[in-house]
Design an enzyme around this catalytic site. Structure first.
Site, mmCIF file in Angstrom:
data_model
loop_
_atom_site.group_PDB
_atom_site.id
_atom_site.type_symbol
_atom_site.label_atom_id
_atom_site.label_comp_id
_atom_site.label_asym_id
_atom_site.label_seq_id
_atom_site.Cartn_x
_atom_site.Cartn_y
_atom_site.Cartn_z
ATOM 1 N N SER A 15 19.483 85.034 -3.083
ATOM 2 C CA SER A 15 19.779 83.740 -3.714
ATOM 3 C C SER A 15 18.484 83.062 -4.140
ATOM 4 C CB SER A 15 20.544 82.830 -2.739
ATOM 5 O OG SER A 15 19.742 82.534 -1.595
ATOM 6 N N SER A 149 4.202 76.722 -1.094
ATOM 7 C CA SER A 149 4.888 75.492 -1.483
ATOM 8 C C SER A 149 3.831 74.423 -1.714
ATOM 9 C CB SER A 149 5.842 75.034 -0.377
ATOM 10 O OG SER A 149 6.293 73.711 -0.599
ATOM 11 N N TYR A 162 6.820 73.350 8.428
ATOM 12 C CA TYR A 162 6.949 73.978 7.120
ATOM 13 C C TYR A 162 5.596 74.011 6.410
ATOM 14 C CZ TYR A 162 8.842 74.956 2.461
ATOM 15 O OH TYR A 162 9.115 75.515 1.247
ATOM 16 N N LYS A 166 3.398 77.327 5.238
ATOM 17 C CA LYS A 166 3.043 77.561 3.842
ATOM 18 C C LYS A 166 1.534 77.448 3.622
ATOM 19 C CE LYS A 166 7.228 78.309 2.396
ATOM 20 N NZ LYS A 166 7.637 79.652 1.925
#
Length: 258
Positions: A15, A149, A162, A166
């Site tokens: 996805s 990110s 997170y 990253k």
């Protein structure tokens, strides 16, 4: 590097960014192994693009090794795009005692999937690439694209785990590119900004939330698309002089603290 006829692995390929990338690479002639935990969606994407699916938990070295071996049956393994990852939002301290502080297990899980899983896939896939024949007089054998990110640079409140995961991907891009230069494998990272993927959910509330996100965008004043990410990933694989770079794909957004 020509993508026609090579074998490529896309993690998180069921996805979002991964699925769009798998479709783009297949369109350019690669035989793609879609690696994901979501069996039904992953098999559907693989069938659509004429590729194969592998059930892969990126925290499992055994799963990764099996997927790489499977990919090698499709052709010379020369491309890996790491899109698998998860998010987590929680402030470092809570309103009560230490029991309300950031869940340490969650922090470790995010880093294990996003950062350690990416590196594990790199080291195993790059070993397979090393054993292929060089493509040209430069000795090029393959290329890897990782997904970081903008949170690696502009992490917001609640994004400690997170952003750490990253930021680790950004931090290892150059040293890994230097390591793999000896075997003719390039490594680059894309740091996407606000990309319109299923991570934001569906429905009216989701659309309203995405509207608020546009406040940080410079131009264009919209969320990015998975296809735009896929196009850049394919270019990073194809362009033989692009190496050791982290590229922000974010419409010049610089995220606020919250």
């Amino acid at each position: 590097m020509e993508l026609q006829g090579i074998a490529a692995i896309v993690t998180g390929g069921a996805s979002g960014l991964g699925a769009a990338t798998a479709r783009e690479l297949a369109k350019r002639g690669a035989k793609v192994l879609v690696a994901d935990l979501a069996d039904d969606k992953g098999k559907a994407v693989a069938e659509e693009i004429g590729g194969v699916f592998a059930h892969v938990d990126v925290t499992s070295t055994d799963d990764i090794t099996a997927a790489v071996e499977q990919a090698k049956t499709l052709g010379p393994l020369r491309a890996l795009v790491n899109c698998a990852g998860i998010g987590w939002a929680q402030r470092t301290v809570g309103r009560g005692g230490v029991e309300t502080a950031h869940d340490l297990g969650a922090f470790k899980k995010v880093v294990e999937i996003n950062l350690v899983g990416t590196f594990d896939f790199i080291r195993i896939a790059a070993t397979a690439m090393r054993d292929t024949e060089p493509l040209n007089e430069d000795g090029e054998r393959g290329a890897i694209v990782n997904t970081a990110s903008v949170a690696a640079f502009d992490g917001q409140i609640g994004q400690a785990s997170y952003s750490a995961s990253k930021g680790g991907i950004v931090g290892m891009t150059l040293p890994v590119a230097r390591d793999l230069g000896a075997v003719g494998v390039r490594v680059n990272t894309i740091a996407p900004g606000l990309i319109d993927t299923p991570i934001y959910g569906e429905g009216e509330a989701s659309e309203q939330f995405k509207e608020t996100l546009k406040r940080d965008l410079l131009f264009p004043k919209r969320l990015g698309s998975a296809d735009e990410f896929a196009s850049l990933a394919a270019e990073a694989l194809s362009n033989s002089y692009l190496n050791g770079e982290t590229i922000r794909l974010d419409g010049a957004a610089r995220l606020r603290a919250k």
